[in-house]
Write an enzyme that holds these catalytic residues in place. Structure first.
Site, PDB file in Angstrom:
ATOM      1  N   VAL A 176       0.808  -1.223   0.000  1.00 20.82           N
ATOM      2  CA  VAL A 176       0.000   0.000   0.000  1.00 20.82           C
ATOM      3  C   VAL A 176       0.840   1.272   0.000  1.00 20.82           C
ATOM      4  CG1 VAL A 176      -1.954  -1.124   1.119  1.00 20.82           C
ATOM      5  CG2 VAL A 176      -0.168  -0.052   2.528  1.00 20.82           C
ATOM      6  N   ASP A 177       2.140   1.144   0.243  1.00 22.86           N
ATOM      7  CA  ASP A 177       3.006   2.326   0.221  1.00 22.86           C
ATOM      8  C   ASP A 177       4.240   2.048  -0.634  1.00 22.86           C
ATOM      9  OD1 ASP A 177       3.859   4.895   0.766  1.00 22.86           O
ATOM     10  OD2 ASP A 177       4.738   4.392   2.708  1.00 22.86           O
ATOM     11  N   LEU A 178       3.996   1.623  -1.861  1.00 22.74           N
ATOM     12  CA  LEU A 178       5.095   1.314  -2.769  1.00 22.74           C
ATOM     13  C   LEU A 178       5.663   2.621  -3.312  1.00 22.74           C
ATOM     14  CD1 LEU A 178       6.611  -1.085  -4.074  1.00 22.74           C
ATOM     15  CD2 LEU A 178       5.079  -0.837  -6.034  1.00 22.74           C
ATOM     16  N   ARG A 214       1.130   4.644  -7.363  1.00 12.80           N
ATOM     17  CA  ARG A 214       1.762   5.208  -6.155  1.00 12.80           C
ATOM     18  C   ARG A 214       3.254   5.362  -6.374  1.00 12.80           C
ATOM     19  NH1 ARG A 214       3.927   7.511  -2.893  1.00 12.80           N
ATOM     20  NH2 ARG A 214       3.955   7.327  -0.617  1.00 12.80           N
TER      21      ARG A 214
END
Length: 243
Positions: A176-178, A214
Site C-alpha cells: 500500500v506504500d510502494l 503510487r
C-alpha cells in the site's frame, strides 16, 4: 527460522530464536537501549525514525550491516492526535505482528524482503505501541537516493525493480506504500522491497495498478523531469521479467 513468542508485563514479543540470542526483553526494541550501549551507527530518513545498530552479542551470527530498529509511527492527519499509539485488538492483530509474519511468509517464498528478527508491542488499556527489528540489507541504498545521486541509473537496475514488483504481485502482495524509499538496491544492484506495514495478501488485480501509480507519483517527487522515463523502464521489467 524458529519463531517463538514471549510475554513480559504489558509487552508481547514475537521473534526468531535462531537469530536473536540472550534474554529477549522489551528493552531490545527501544532506541534508548542501543543508544546507551553506543551501538547506533546510523538513522534512516522518514517519520519512523528507523535506526541502524550493531546487535553485538544479541546476534547469533555477525551480520556485516547490522540490524534495523523501526518503531511504528502514524502519518497523515491522524498523527496530529497520536503518532505512535494504535487501538488494541489483541497481539496477533497488531501491525508489528502482522508485518513480522507477512515478511517471514514472503521471504520463505523467495521474495527479496529483509530477514525479520523480532517484533514487540506494548499494550496499555485500549492502545498499544510497537517496533520491529530486521537485518539491514548489505550496502543498500533506496531507489530514491540512487535516482537523486545518478543521472544515468542503469536501465537494468530499473527493470530488475520492475521484475521484483511483478513477483510480489504474483504472490498477491498489495504494497500500500510502494514508493522510491521502500525499494532498495544493494551493493550488487539487486532490488529489495521493505516496509510491509499495513500490506496484505490479496486476490484479483485491481489493486496492482494502484501500487504502480503510487510508485510513479513517488518518482515524480524525487525526479520530476525523469519520472516518465524511469517508470517506463520499471514497467518494461514488470511486463517482461528476466527468466
Amino acid at each position: 527460522m524458529r519463531i517463538l513468542e514471549s510475554q513480559s508485563a504489558n509487552a508481547h514479543i514475537l521473534y526468531d530464536a535462531t537469530a536473536l540470542c540472550g534474554p529477549v526483553t522489551p528493552e531490545l526494541f527501544t532506541r534508548a537501549y542501543w543508544q546507551d550501549r553506543e551501538a547506533i551507527v546510523g538513522e534512516a530518513p522518514g517519520r519512523g525514525a528507523s535506526v541502524f545498530f550493531d546487535p553485538g552479542d544479541h546476534a547469533s551470527e555477525t551480520t556485516e550491516e547490522g540490524w534495523v530498529l523501526r518503531p511504528y509511527r502514524r502519518g497523515g492527519m491522524v498523527a496530529r492526535v497520536s503518532q505512535q499509539r494504535y487501538v488494541w485488538c489483541g497481539s496477533a492483530r497488531t501491525r508489528a505482528a502482522r508485518e513480522f509474519r507477512l515478511t517471514v511468509a514472503l521471504r520463505e517464498k523467495g521474495l527479496s524482503v529483509p530477514q525479520t528478527i523480532g517484533a514487540c508491542v506494548w499494550h496499555t488499556g485500549f492502545f498499544y505501541e510497537g517496533a520491529l527489528i530486521t537485518v539491514r540489507i548489505p550496502g543498500a541504498q533506496t531507489l530514491a537516493d540512487c535516482i537523486e545521486s545518478s543521472e544515468d541509473l542503469p536501465y537494468t537496475s530499473l527493470r530488475a525493480v520492475g521484475a521484483l514488483i511483478r513477483k510480489a504481485h504474483e504472490l498477491g502482495l498489495d504494497h500500500v506504500d510502494l514508493n522510491a524509499r521502500n525499494l532498495l538496491l544493494d551493493r550488487d544492484g539487486k532490488p529489495w522491497i521493505i516496509d510491509l506495514d499495513r500490506c496484505r495478501i490479496r486476490n484479483g488485480h485491481h489493486w496492482q495498478a494502484r501500487n504502480m501509480e503510487r510508485l510513479e507519483r513517488s518518482l515524480t517527487r524525487f525526479a520530476p523531469s525523469r519520472a516518465t522515463g524511469l517508470m517506463h523502464e520499471i514497467r518494461q521489467g514488470y511486463l517482461k521479467p528476466t527468466p
